[in-house]
Scaffold this motif. Sequence first.
Motif, PDB file in Angstrom:
ATOM      1  N   MET A 350      -4.107  20.921   4.655  1.00  0.00           N
ATOM      2  CA  MET A 350      -2.653  20.979   4.528  1.00  0.00           C
ATOM      3  C   MET A 350      -2.152  19.732   3.799  1.00  0.00           C
ATOM      4  O   MET A 350      -2.478  18.599   4.176  1.00  0.00           O
ATOM      5  N   LEU A 351      -1.340  19.932   2.743  1.00  0.00           N
ATOM      6  CA  LEU A 351      -0.781  18.822   1.968  1.00  0.00           C
ATOM      7  C   LEU A 351       0.715  19.032   1.764  1.00  0.00           C
ATOM      8  O   LEU A 351       1.197  20.164   1.682  1.00  0.00           O
ATOM      9  N   THR A 352       1.443  17.909   1.664  1.00  0.00           N
ATOM     10  CA  THR A 352       2.827  17.997   1.231  1.00  0.00           C
ATOM     11  C   THR A 352       2.861  18.293  -0.257  1.00  0.00           C
ATOM     12  O   THR A 352       1.864  18.097  -0.968  1.00  0.00           O
ATOM     13  N   VAL A 353       4.006  18.726  -0.747  1.00  0.00           N
ATOM     14  CA  VAL A 353       4.151  18.975  -2.187  1.00  0.00           C
ATOM     15  C   VAL A 353       3.849  17.706  -2.975  1.00  0.00           C
ATOM     16  O   VAL A 353       3.182  17.736  -4.019  1.00  0.00           O
ATOM     17  N   GLU A 354       4.355  16.574  -2.469  1.00  0.00           N
ATOM     18  CA  GLU A 354       4.117  15.302  -3.145  1.00  0.00           C
ATOM     19  C   GLU A 354       2.623  15.007  -3.252  1.00  0.00           C
ATOM     20  O   GLU A 354       2.114  14.621  -4.305  1.00  0.00           O
ATOM     21  N   ASP A 355       1.896  15.214  -2.151  1.00  0.00           N
ATOM     22  CA  ASP A 355       0.466  14.914  -2.163  1.00  0.00           C
ATOM     23  C   ASP A 355      -0.340  15.926  -2.962  1.00  0.00           C
ATOM     24  O   ASP A 355      -1.436  15.610  -3.446  1.00  0.00           O
ATOM     25  N   VAL A 356       0.173  17.142  -3.100  1.00  0.00           N
ATOM     26  CA  VAL A 356      -0.483  18.109  -3.979  1.00  0.00           C
ATOM     27  C   VAL A 356      -0.573  17.527  -5.392  1.00  0.00           C
ATOM     28  O   VAL A 356      -1.604  17.630  -6.073  1.00  0.00           O
ATOM     29  N   PHE A 357       0.503  16.899  -5.823  1.00  0.00           N
ATOM     30  CA  PHE A 357       0.541  16.287  -7.157  1.00  0.00           C
ATOM     31  C   PHE A 357      -0.275  14.997  -7.194  1.00  0.00           C
ATOM     32  O   PHE A 357      -1.069  14.781  -8.108  1.00  0.00           O
ATOM     33  N   VAL A 358      -0.084  14.155  -6.184  1.00  0.00           N
ATOM     34  CA  VAL A 358      -0.757  12.855  -6.136  1.00  0.00           C
ATOM     35  C   VAL A 358      -2.271  13.024  -6.130  1.00  0.00           C
ATOM     36  O   VAL A 358      -3.004  12.299  -6.807  1.00  0.00           O
ATOM     37  N   LYS A 359      -2.770  13.998  -5.381  1.00  0.00           N
ATOM     38  CA  LYS A 359      -4.212  14.236  -5.284  1.00  0.00           C
ATOM     39  C   LYS A 359      -4.700  15.239  -6.324  1.00  0.00           C
ATOM     40  O   LYS A 359      -5.892  15.554  -6.391  1.00  0.00           O
ATOM     41  N   SER A 360      -3.757  15.768  -7.127  1.00  0.00           N
ATOM     42  CA  SER A 360      -4.070  16.713  -8.209  1.00  0.00           C
ATOM     43  C   SER A 360      -4.808  17.946  -7.690  1.00  0.00           C
ATOM     44  O   SER A 360      -5.833  18.363  -8.232  1.00  0.00           O
ATOM     45  N   SER A 361      -4.253  18.564  -6.648  1.00  0.00           N
ATOM     46  CA  SER A 361      -4.864  19.771  -6.086  1.00  0.00           C
ATOM     47  C   SER A 361      -4.533  20.987  -6.952  1.00  0.00           C
ATOM     48  O   SER A 361      -3.366  21.382  -7.066  1.00  0.00           O
ATOM     49  N   ASN A 362      -5.548  21.573  -7.549  1.00  0.00           N
ATOM     50  CA  ASN A 362      -5.365  22.809  -8.316  1.00  0.00           C
ATOM     51  C   ASN A 362      -4.883  23.946  -7.420  1.00  0.00           C
ATOM     52  O   ASN A 362      -3.960  24.682  -7.762  1.00  0.00           O
TER      53      ASN A 362
END
Length: 699
Positions: A350-362
């Motif tokens: 589970m990731l926040t929207v911000e961390d989706v970008f920060v961690k570059s989750s495809n």
Amino acid sequence: MNIKKDILLRVRIAFLGALVFVLAIVYRMVDIQVIDGEQWREQARVNSLDFRTIKATRGSIYSDGEDLLATSLPFYRLAFDPSVAHDTTFTSKLDSLSHLLSAFFRDHSSDYYQKKISEARQAQKRYLVLNNRDLNYQEKEQVAEWPIFRLGQMKGGVIFEKIDKRHNPFESLAERTIGGLNAEMEAAYGIEKSFDHFLAGKDGEGLFQKMAGKGNWRPINASSDIRPVNGYDVHTTIDVNLQDVAQSALLRKVSELNAKYGTVVLMEVKTGEIKAISNLKRTSKGTYAENFNYAVAENNDPGSTFKLASMLALLEAGKVELTDSVDTEKGATKFSDRTMRDHKNGGYGMLTVEDVFVKSSNVGTAKLVAEHFGDNPQEYVDIIKQTGLGKSLDFQLIGEGTPYIKDANDESWSNVTLPWMSIGYEMQLTPLQTLTLYNAVANNGKMIQPILVKSIRRADKTIETFESKVLNKKIASDETLADLRKMLEGVVERGTAKNIKNDIYKIAGKTGTAQKLINGRYTWQTYYASFAGYFPAEEPLYSCIVVIDSPKGMDKFGGDVSAPVFKEIADMIYAKNLEIHDSFESDLMASQGKFPVIRAGKFDELNELCNQLGISNYFEGQSEWVRSTVSNNAIIWKENHDGENLVPNVKGMSLRDAIYILENIGLKVSVTGSGRVEKQSVPAGRRITQGARIKIELG
């Protein structure tokens, strides 16, 4: 009365006679040049005469700091009409001339030259090429003083045929961007090609006589020759020092990784001026050279750097907030019949929207876009295209790659297009087009056209100027832009580019790692690694993109491969540019309030002044010019000149001292204001160009 009439009659007759004579001359000229022109031209051809082109001298290309990037240097082919000189002169001076020719060219003996010239004179040859090696101007002036030659062309027979050769003083620096000429001396690529209509000038025409030998033509130098008009000069935005920094950093990394090619573009955020652009491709010998402008012309799937556009669409449409969550599962999820994976084995959960970008989750990015735009994918495309991304930049160089972001009604659109588009696939963008989006985020939402050429000039006269066009006044709301900047900073602070984080200044950016499309299929073995961003994050001055194609080795991702090049460039700029950081500037100047206004100047004068005022001051160097710093209650003097052939820092100096230093190193100084120097137009540490202009502002 009769006498007066008689005089007037004679004057009128004389005037009419003169008029008839002038008209007859004009008629004869028209008859020869127009009516019977072809006949006379044919006669000239029969007599081995022909009107031939006299090439104009090509204009020069300059950097932002007035450094010469490309120029035409005059060279001369040495030829001789041995029939011209008087017998006495020829006989008495030939031996000396032959010795000089042999010693100068070092290819044949003096006997060889003497025999060659004597035989040509006996054969009544009017044109003899003495040597195929071209002379530079200094050599030409030297040769012109030799026996027989010193009599000139009309009495001595010496012929110097001028040949312009293109020269790049900085050799391979920005070579592909500056451009080049082909074997026929025609513009082939780069600025040379794109601004050829300014650089080329206008060729002239002159009468030439065909001489014995293949392709030898001797200028007649007739009064009817049409003189060429030389080309204009092109002044670019390129900073030679920053270009050197960027190209050196890129070369080290592509060489280390044995990459297929690498490219870097450095741009000023507010102006859109490109300060450095480098494109290095691996050659068959394993070295790197500039032979294609990948930054401008090469289209590719941008990969994860495009996630900035996806987040912009989600935020601008009000679909998500940074604190919203999404399940990235175990790093893999299916869309239709295809599986999307994250680079991290096991995923992020589970990731926040911000961390989706920060961690570059495809997985996270694709799920968010598919969930919120799946019913209306064209809405997603429209928001992105409304920013200006996906449109040609109308860049100043010929050959800009055509951007391609597909619409939902595109015949190639499929069930998996939207999720794969969201992470930078099924589209085509150049590195420069991607950088333009990042620059807009750094520039408070204003998207501007990158520019490479600022003006066209001839000497001090400006013919035309160029400024960046505003492509979009505002690509997104202030709220969206603030969120995007926060996420971009997060990538470096704690995400996929945390390896380039530093404690001195902040970098904002995004990594990208795209699989390469080879033979119609994406491969996991070959990557297109990139990093795009800007710095300093708080008050952006520069944006930059680094792309490295097909790196070899274990580390192939954008954060490992391209981000370090970005940081090396940013570090060097930060270290050299005092205006970026006030704290560094303050360290170089004594604190006002505790001390008199002592900033910089000539050591012996400042030392005497401090001694008279009872101020402790120390200096362990030997430089004549110093700058003040403070340590406790004393002034410590530091050497003010960082190196030879570099522009010195004159901030804080008196006008007298500043002008003395700058003019003595060959700069032309203009002054505004009063007091001490507050600003200088050419930053300290830049290479000195003799005769260049520098403006200093006093305050």
